[in-house]
Design a protein around this motif. Sequence first.
Motif, PDB file in Angstrom:
ATOM      1  N   ALA A  50      -3.630  -0.453  -3.724  1.00  0.00           N
ATOM      2  CA  ALA A  50      -3.507  -0.005  -2.176  1.00  0.00           C
ATOM      3  C   ALA A  50      -4.224   1.356  -1.801  1.00  0.00           C
ATOM      4  CB  ALA A  50      -2.143   0.049  -1.801  1.00  0.00           C
ATOM      5  N   ALA A  51      -4.464   1.657  -2.944  1.00  0.00           N
ATOM      6  CA  ALA A  51      -5.217   3.473  -2.813  1.00  0.00           C
ATOM      7  C   ALA A  51      -6.357   2.924  -2.489  1.00  0.00           C
ATOM      8  CB  ALA A  51      -5.167   3.994  -4.011  1.00  0.00           C
ATOM      9  N   HIS A  52      -7.307   1.807  -2.546  1.00  0.00           N
ATOM     10  CA  HIS A  52      -8.482   1.488  -2.435  1.00  0.00           C
ATOM     11  C   HIS A  52      -8.689   1.050  -1.033  1.00  0.00           C
ATOM     12  CE1 HIS A  52     -10.470   1.559  -6.173  1.00  0.00           C
ATOM     13  NE2 HIS A  52      -9.376   1.459  -6.625  1.00  0.00           N
ATOM     14  N   ARG A  53      -8.760   2.143   0.160  1.00  0.00           N
ATOM     15  CA  ARG A  53      -8.475   1.892   1.509  1.00  0.00           C
ATOM     16  C   ARG A  53      -9.568   1.068   1.755  1.00  0.00           C
ATOM     17  NH1 ARG A  53      -6.313   7.009   4.853  1.00  0.00           N
ATOM     18  NH2 ARG A  53      -7.093   5.427   6.424  1.00  0.00           N
ATOM     19  N   GLU A  54     -10.689   1.096   1.352  1.00  0.00           N
ATOM     20  CA  GLU A  54     -12.139   0.312   1.935  1.00  0.00           C
ATOM     21  C   GLU A  54     -11.745  -1.160   1.510  1.00  0.00           C
ATOM     22  OE1 GLU A  54     -12.462   1.473  -2.790  1.00  0.00           O
ATOM     23  OE2 GLU A  54     -11.640   2.357  -1.005  1.00  0.00           O
ATOM     24  N   PHE A  55     -10.958  -1.308   0.731  1.00  0.00           N
ATOM     25  CA  PHE A  55     -10.809  -2.996   0.588  1.00  0.00           C
ATOM     26  C   PHE A  55     -10.064  -3.481   1.661  1.00  0.00           C
ATOM     27  CE2 PHE A  55     -10.363  -2.500  -4.560  1.00  0.00           C
ATOM     28  CZ  PHE A  55     -11.764  -2.586  -4.683  1.00  0.00           C
ATOM     29  N   TRP A  56      -9.308  -2.978   2.412  1.00  0.00           N
ATOM     30  CA  TRP A  56      -8.497  -3.631   3.351  1.00  0.00           C
ATOM     31  C   TRP A  56      -8.624  -2.988   4.974  1.00  0.00           C
ATOM     32  CZ3 TRP A  56      -6.975  -6.631  -0.066  1.00  0.00           C
ATOM     33  CH2 TRP A  56      -6.775  -6.270  -1.528  1.00  0.00           C
ATOM     34  N   GLU A  57      -9.841  -2.973   5.207  1.00  0.00           N
ATOM     35  CA  GLU A  57     -10.337  -2.356   6.417  1.00  0.00           C
ATOM     36  C   GLU A  57     -10.306  -3.561   7.781  1.00  0.00           C
ATOM     37  OE1 GLU A  57     -13.780  -0.732   5.521  1.00  0.00           O
ATOM     38  OE2 GLU A  57     -12.893   1.287   4.852  1.00  0.00           O
ATOM     39  N   GLU A  58     -10.218  -3.031   8.781  1.00  0.00           N
ATOM     40  CA  GLU A  58     -10.251  -3.944   9.963  1.00  0.00           C
ATOM     41  C   GLU A  58     -11.412  -4.821  10.334  1.00  0.00           C
ATOM     42  OE1 GLU A  58      -9.137  -4.828  14.076  1.00  0.00           O
ATOM     43  OE2 GLU A  58      -8.102  -3.819  12.695  1.00  0.00           O
ATOM     44  N   GLN A  59     -12.604  -4.699   9.708  1.00  0.00           N
ATOM     45  CA  GLN A  59     -13.568  -5.868   9.759  1.00  0.00           C
ATOM     46  C   GLN A  59     -13.325  -6.628   9.026  1.00  0.00           C
ATOM     47  OE1 GLN A  59     -17.248  -4.147   7.836  1.00  0.00           O
ATOM     48  NE2 GLN A  59     -16.067  -3.224   6.281  1.00  0.00           N
ATOM     49  N   ASP A  60     -12.464  -6.781   7.942  1.00  0.00           N
ATOM     50  CA  ASP A  60     -12.191  -8.112   7.106  1.00  0.00           C
ATOM     51  C   ASP A  60     -10.673  -8.544   7.635  1.00  0.00           C
ATOM     52  OD1 ASP A  60     -14.471  -8.276   5.671  1.00  0.00           O
ATOM     53  OD2 ASP A  60     -13.937  -7.161   4.241  1.00  0.00           O
ATOM     54  N   PHE A  61      -9.915  -7.470   7.941  1.00  0.00           N
ATOM     55  CA  PHE A  61      -8.431  -8.121   8.287  1.00  0.00           C
ATOM     56  C   PHE A  61      -8.194  -7.373   9.677  1.00  0.00           C
ATOM     57  CE2 PHE A  61      -9.207  -7.434   3.477  1.00  0.00           C
ATOM     58  CZ  PHE A  61      -8.764  -8.788   3.047  1.00  0.00           C
TER      59      PHE A  61
ATOM     60  N   ALA B 174       3.473  -1.853  -1.103  1.00  0.00           N
ATOM     61  CA  ALA B 174       2.739  -0.593  -1.234  1.00  0.00           C
ATOM     62  C   ALA B 174       1.966  -0.347  -0.061  1.00  0.00           C
ATOM     63  CB  ALA B 174       1.983  -0.624  -2.389  1.00  0.00           C
ATOM     64  N   ALA B 175       1.893   0.946   0.275  1.00  0.00           N
ATOM     65  CA  ALA B 175       1.178   1.121   1.590  1.00  0.00           C
ATOM     66  C   ALA B 175      -0.142   1.384   1.279  1.00  0.00           C
ATOM     67  CB  ALA B 175       1.980   2.471   2.270  1.00  0.00           C
ATOM     68  N   VAL B 176      -1.109   1.165   2.087  1.00  0.00           N
ATOM     69  CA  VAL B 176      -2.437   1.334   2.200  1.00  0.00           C
ATOM     70  C   VAL B 176      -2.699   2.343   3.427  1.00  0.00           C
ATOM     71  CG1 VAL B 176      -4.809   0.322   2.765  1.00  0.00           C
ATOM     72  CG2 VAL B 176      -3.279  -1.009   1.876  1.00  0.00           C
ATOM     73  N   VAL B 177      -2.248   2.178   4.544  1.00  0.00           N
ATOM     74  CA  VAL B 177      -2.303   2.862   5.984  1.00  0.00           C
ATOM     75  C   VAL B 177      -0.871   2.835   6.655  1.00  0.00           C
ATOM     76  CG1 VAL B 177      -3.445   3.404   7.958  1.00  0.00           C
ATOM     77  CG2 VAL B 177      -4.795   2.878   6.015  1.00  0.00           C
ATOM     78  N   GLY B 178      -0.535   4.114   7.084  1.00  0.00           N
ATOM     79  CA  GLY B 178       0.650   3.985   7.830  1.00  0.00           C
ATOM     80  C   GLY B 178       1.933   3.954   6.990  1.00  0.00           C
ATOM     81  N   SER B 179       3.220   4.045   7.883  1.00  0.00           N
ATOM     82  CA  SER B 179       4.295   3.982   7.232  1.00  0.00           C
ATOM     83  C   SER B 179       5.357   2.995   7.887  1.00  0.00           C
ATOM     84  CB  SER B 179       5.107   5.556   7.662  1.00  0.00           C
ATOM     85  OG  SER B 179       4.147   6.427   6.938  1.00  0.00           O
ATOM     86  N   GLU B 180       6.275   2.505   6.859  1.00  0.00           N
ATOM     87  CA  GLU B 180       7.315   1.549   7.367  1.00  0.00           C
ATOM     88  C   GLU B 180       8.716   1.872   7.049  1.00  0.00           C
ATOM     89  OE1 GLU B 180       6.249  -2.412   5.843  1.00  0.00           O
ATOM     90  OE2 GLU B 180       7.802  -2.149   4.234  1.00  0.00           O
ATOM     91  N   HIS B 181       9.607   1.773   7.785  1.00  0.00           N
ATOM     92  CA  HIS B 181      10.962   2.290   7.390  1.00  0.00           C
ATOM     93  C   HIS B 181      11.607   0.834   6.938  1.00  0.00           C
ATOM     94  CE1 HIS B 181       9.651   5.714   9.629  1.00  0.00           C
ATOM     95  NE2 HIS B 181      10.654   6.475   9.368  1.00  0.00           N
ATOM     96  N   ASN B 182      12.181   1.256   5.834  1.00  0.00           N
ATOM     97  CA  ASN B 182      12.907   0.135   5.131  1.00  0.00           C
ATOM     98  C   ASN B 182      14.413   0.595   5.018  1.00  0.00           C
ATOM     99  OD1 ASN B 182      11.217  -2.155   3.540  1.00  0.00           O
ATOM    100  ND2 ASN B 182       9.843  -0.123   3.825  1.00  0.00           N
TER     101      ASN B 182
END
Length: 202
Positions: A46-57, A104-112
């Motif tokens: 998840a720390a590889h933010r460049e893998f999970w960007e808006e352009q692909d997802f 695991a978080a890439v960007v942003g927070s969720e409350h569990n």
Amino acid sequence: MKLATEIEHRESAVRTAVGDIKRIVSTSGVNRAALAGMLEILMRLAAHREFWEEQDFPAPESVEQNARYLIREDADRSYALYLNVMRPGKRVPPHNHTTWACVAAVVGSEHNALYRRLDDGSRPGYARIEASETVVVHPGSGIALMPDDIHSVEIKGNEIIRHLHMYGRALEVLDDRLSFDPVNNTCKRMVLAVPTRHKLGA
């Protein structure tokens, strides 16, 4: 859209992470300690933010609130990895998974919110649960859940989140999951609220 080399880099990192998770399961089985190690691997991915960007997802339309992308799964629908892209205001009621799960978080927070089940589960449609703790999943952190663990999810603030979810079995084949209503002390079979999308840029 990403270049072919960038896509290959992401795919290689995903294969390596899943392979490392499989080795933990084959060596130690599924327990809290093993899940902690699996979560560490997912957090590194998840720390590889460049893998999970808006352009692909792409983020979902505002009325949808949630886009779930299938990144990888085995042929038998095991070891399923997803990227969840969720808008603020998205809520998922208390539920279990019936398989192990790591988030695991890439960007942003969720409350569990985590819950304890107080009844023995012998009465169909009846369940008493109580909240036990809250875990905020944000970049650099995550949460690991055993099959019977119960949690709810809420996206607060004003940021769209991107989180990786790894399951022992694909969500689409988990037909015994339960959704819980702690106010009315009821439970029912949980169904997926939105269809799963397949990854883009591959």
